[in-house]
Design a protein around this motif. Structure first.
Motif, PDB file in Angstrom:
ATOM      1  N   THR A 167    -120.927  10.382  80.074  1.00  0.00           N
ATOM      2  CA  THR A 167    -119.624  10.942  80.439  1.00  0.00           C
ATOM      3  C   THR A 167    -118.608  10.777  79.318  1.00  0.00           C
ATOM      4  OG1 THR A 167    -119.994  10.537  82.796  1.00  0.00           O
ATOM      5  CG2 THR A 167    -117.710  10.757  82.069  1.00  0.00           C
ATOM      6  N   SER A 168    -118.632   9.634  78.648  1.00  0.00           N
ATOM      7  CA  SER A 168    -117.646   9.371  77.597  1.00  0.00           C
ATOM      8  C   SER A 168    -117.885  10.205  76.345  1.00  0.00           C
ATOM      9  CB  SER A 168    -117.644   7.882  77.233  1.00  0.00           C
ATOM     10  OG  SER A 168    -118.911   7.488  76.729  1.00  0.00           O
ATOM     11  N   ASP A 169    -119.072  10.826  76.229  1.00  0.00           N
ATOM     12  CA  ASP A 169    -119.356  11.689  75.081  1.00  0.00           C
ATOM     13  C   ASP A 169    -118.761  13.084  75.258  1.00  0.00           C
ATOM     14  OD1 ASP A 169    -120.920   9.797  73.651  1.00  0.00           O
ATOM     15  OD2 ASP A 169    -122.617  10.214  74.976  1.00  0.00           O
ATOM     16  N   TRP A 170    -118.393  13.410  76.478  1.00  0.00           N
ATOM     17  CA  TRP A 170    -117.862  14.731  76.784  1.00  0.00           C
ATOM     18  C   TRP A 170    -116.336  14.714  76.733  1.00  0.00           C
ATOM     19  CZ3 TRP A 170    -120.445  19.309  78.302  1.00  0.00           C
ATOM     20  CH2 TRP A 170    -121.841  19.200  78.349  1.00  0.00           C
ATOM     21  N   CYS A 171    -115.752  15.908  76.676  1.00  0.00           N
ATOM     22  CA  CYS A 171    -114.298  16.005  76.825  1.00  0.00           C
ATOM     23  C   CYS A 171    -113.937  17.317  77.504  1.00  0.00           C
ATOM     24  CB  CYS A 171    -113.578  15.876  75.479  1.00  0.00           C
ATOM     25  SG  CYS A 171    -113.661  17.333  74.415  1.00  0.00           S
ATOM     26  N   LEU A 172    -112.790  17.301  78.148  1.00  0.00           N
ATOM     27  CA  LEU A 172    -112.223  18.476  78.804  1.00  0.00           C
ATOM     28  C   LEU A 172    -110.932  18.841  78.087  1.00  0.00           C
ATOM     29  CD1 LEU A 172    -112.589  17.271  82.510  1.00  0.00           C
ATOM     30  CD2 LEU A 172    -114.199  18.682  81.206  1.00  0.00           C
ATOM     31  N   ILE A 173    -110.816  20.100  77.680  1.00  0.00           N
ATOM     32  CA  ILE A 173    -109.624  20.574  76.976  1.00  0.00           C
ATOM     33  C   ILE A 173    -108.951  21.622  77.857  1.00  0.00           C
ATOM     34  CG2 ILE A 173    -108.724  21.647  74.889  1.00  0.00           C
ATOM     35  CD1 ILE A 173    -111.213  20.656  73.421  1.00  0.00           C
ATOM     36  N   PHE A 174    -107.802  21.266  78.403  1.00  0.00           N
ATOM     37  CA  PHE A 174    -107.073  22.146  79.313  1.00  0.00           C
ATOM     38  C   PHE A 174    -105.956  22.882  78.580  1.00  0.00           C
ATOM     39  CE2 PHE A 174    -108.771  18.940  82.184  1.00  0.00           C
ATOM     40  CZ  PHE A 174    -109.085  19.643  83.338  1.00  0.00           C
ATOM     41  N   ASP A 175    -105.800  24.149  78.895  1.00  0.00           N
ATOM     42  CA  ASP A 175    -104.555  24.835  78.583  1.00  0.00           C
ATOM     43  C   ASP A 175    -103.496  24.297  79.541  1.00  0.00           C
ATOM     44  OD1 ASP A 175    -102.781  26.842  77.524  1.00  0.00           O
ATOM     45  OD2 ASP A 175    -103.158  28.007  79.339  1.00  0.00           O
ATOM     46  N   CYS A 176    -102.238  24.623  79.291  1.00  0.00           N
ATOM     47  CA  CYS A 176    -101.159  24.143  80.154  1.00  0.00           C
ATOM     48  C   CYS A 176    -100.614  25.269  81.038  1.00  0.00           C
ATOM     49  CB  CYS A 176    -100.045  23.539  79.298  1.00  0.00           C
ATOM     50  SG  CYS A 176     -98.731  22.743  80.248  1.00  0.00           S
ATOM     51  N   ASP A 177     -99.879  26.209  80.444  1.00  0.00           N
ATOM     52  CA  ASP A 177     -99.235  27.279  81.205  1.00  0.00           C
ATOM     53  C   ASP A 177    -100.264  28.196  81.852  1.00  0.00           C
ATOM     54  OD1 ASP A 177     -96.456  26.679  80.393  1.00  0.00           O
ATOM     55  OD2 ASP A 177     -97.190  27.208  78.406  1.00  0.00           O
ATOM     56  N   GLY A 178    -100.157  28.351  83.162  1.00  0.00           N
ATOM     57  CA  GLY A 178    -101.059  29.246  83.868  1.00  0.00           C
ATOM     58  C   GLY A 178    -102.394  28.625  84.215  1.00  0.00           C
ATOM     59  N   THR A 179    -102.671  27.448  83.662  1.00  0.00           N
ATOM     60  CA  THR A 179    -103.916  26.743  83.963  1.00  0.00           C
ATOM     61  C   THR A 179    -103.644  25.519  84.826  1.00  0.00           C
ATOM     62  OG1 THR A 179    -104.973  27.514  81.918  1.00  0.00           O
ATOM     63  CG2 THR A 179    -105.913  25.554  82.961  1.00  0.00           C
ATOM     64  N   LEU A 180    -102.650  24.727  84.446  1.00  0.00           N
ATOM     65  CA  LEU A 180    -102.266  23.557  85.235  1.00  0.00           C
ATOM     66  C   LEU A 180    -100.885  23.703  85.856  1.00  0.00           C
ATOM     67  CD1 LEU A 180    -103.558  20.693  82.900  1.00  0.00           C
ATOM     68  CD2 LEU A 180    -104.597  21.487  85.035  1.00  0.00           C
ATOM     69  N   VAL A 181     -99.957  24.327  85.137  1.00  0.00           N
ATOM     70  CA  VAL A 181     -98.595  24.495  85.656  1.00  0.00           C
ATOM     71  C   VAL A 181     -98.286  25.979  85.798  1.00  0.00           C
ATOM     72  CG1 VAL A 181     -97.871  22.323  84.622  1.00  0.00           C
ATOM     73  CG2 VAL A 181     -97.455  24.447  83.396  1.00  0.00           C
ATOM     74  N   ASP A 182     -97.532  26.299  86.843  1.00  0.00           N
ATOM     75  CA  ASP A 182     -97.252  27.696  87.176  1.00  0.00           C
ATOM     76  C   ASP A 182     -95.963  28.145  86.492  1.00  0.00           C
ATOM     77  OD1 ASP A 182     -97.593  30.151  88.307  1.00  0.00           O
ATOM     78  OD2 ASP A 182     -96.883  29.578  90.302  1.00  0.00           O
ATOM     79  N   SER A 183     -96.026  28.241  85.175  1.00  0.00           N
ATOM     80  CA  SER A 183     -94.843  28.575  84.381  1.00  0.00           C
ATOM     81  C   SER A 183     -94.888  29.981  83.799  1.00  0.00           C
ATOM     82  CB  SER A 183     -94.697  27.570  83.231  1.00  0.00           C
ATOM     83  OG  SER A 183     -95.899  27.529  82.478  1.00  0.00           O
ATOM     84  N   GLU A 184     -96.024  30.661  83.908  1.00  0.00           N
ATOM     85  CA  GLU A 184     -96.152  31.963  83.262  1.00  0.00           C
ATOM     86  C   GLU A 184     -95.128  32.996  83.741  1.00  0.00           C
ATOM     87  OE1 GLU A 184     -97.602  32.241  80.650  1.00  0.00           O
ATOM     88  OE2 GLU A 184     -99.710  31.710  80.613  1.00  0.00           O
TER      89      GLU A 184
END
Length: 226
Positions: free
Chosen positions: A4-21
Motif C-alpha cells: 500500500t505504501s508503494d502506491w499513491c493517489l493524485i487527486f485534482d481539486c476543482d470538480g473532483t473534490l470540491v464543487d467550485s467549477e
C-alpha cells in the motif's frame, strides 16, 4: 509485490473534490468578456474545464483572431477574477458528493492534490471544506511549479515526492487536461465525470461516476498490478 505504501493517489481539486467549477465558470466568463472575447460559463464547463487561464487566452486568440490584448491587460483580468473567485469560494463552495467517504476509506494510501489552479486557491479550498485534514501540505499547484496539465510534469513530481513509480500511481481528475496528463505520465488514470457523463473518455483511462466507488476501483487496480 508492491505494498500500500508503494502506491499513491493524485487527486485534482476543482470538480473532483470540491464543487467550485460553477463559480470559476462564472468568473472566468466575466474576465474573458472584459477582454473582448465572446465567452459564457458553459464554454468553460464544456470546452476549457481545468485549463490554465493563459492557455484559454491563447486558444481564444487563435479561434477568434488576435485581439489587441496586452500581457498587462490579461494579467490584470486574471488577477481581478481570482479576487472575485476567492471571495465567492469562502461562502458558496461545497464538497463533491462522496469525497469524505472516499478519503476516509483510502487514508492509508499516500495521497496528494495536483491542481492547475494557484496555490492560494487550493489552500482555501482545503480550509473552507475541511479537506485539509486529509492532505496537509501535500498540495501541488501548476502556478507554483510553472507546469500545467496536460503536461505530465506535475504528476510525475508528486508521485516521486510520495515515493511511488508511475505504474503504482492513480490519478483522479474530472478534466480532460488532467486525464491526458495522467495518461502521458504512464499512470492509472480515472476520468471522474459525475456532471458530464457524456464527455468522451480518452483511450486508456477508466471512467468513474461516483467517488463512493473509488475505494473499490483502487483496490482492483492495486490487486491487478505486481
Amino acid at each position: 509485490m508492491a505494498t500500500t505504501s508503494d502506491w499513491c493517489l493524485i487527486f485534482d481539486c476543482d470538480g473532483t473534490l470540491v464543487d467550485s467549477e460553477p463559480l470559476l465558470a462564472d468568473e472566468i466568463a466575466t474576465a474573458f468578456t472584459s477582454l473582448g472575447f465572446p465567452f459564457v460559463p458553459d464554454d468553460y464547463l464544456h470546452v476549457y474545464r481545468g485549463t490554465a487561464f493563459l492557455s484559454i487566452l491563447n486558444q481564444l486568440q487563435a479561434r477568434h483572431g488576435p485581439l489587441p490584448v496586452t500581457t498587462e491587460q490579461a494579467a490584470k483580468a486574471e488577477a481581478e477574477m481570482r479576487v472575485r473567485l476567492l471571495k465567492r469560494m469562502e461562502t458558496d463552495m461545497g464538497l463533491i458528493d462522496g469525497a469524505e467517504e472516499a478519503l476516509d476509506a483510502l487514508v492509508d494510501i499516500p495521497h496528494c492534490i495536483a491542481s492547475n489552479g494557484p496555490g492560494n486557491k487550493v489552500r482555501l479550498s482545503m480550509q473552507v471544506t475541511g479537506l485539509g485534514r486529509y492532505f496537509g501540505d501535500r498540495l501541488y499547484s501548476g502556478y507554483d511549479l510553472k507546469c500545467w496539465k496536460p503536461d505530465p510534469g506535475m504528476f510525475l513530481k508528486a508521485a516521486k515526492d510520495l515515493g511511488s513509480r508511475p505504474e503504482h500511481s492513480i490519478v483522479i481528475d474530472d478534466a480532460l487536461v488532467g486525464v491526458k496528463a495522467g495518461l502521458a505520465a504512464g499512470m492509472h488514470t480515472l476520468h471522474f465525470k459525475p456532471h458530464h457523463p457524456d464527455e468522451p473518455t480518452p483511450e486508456g483511462a477508466l471512467e468513474l461516476y461516483d467517488l463512493r466507488d473509488l475505494p473499490q476501483v483502487v483496490a482492483r487496480l492495486m490487486a491487478e498490478m505486481p
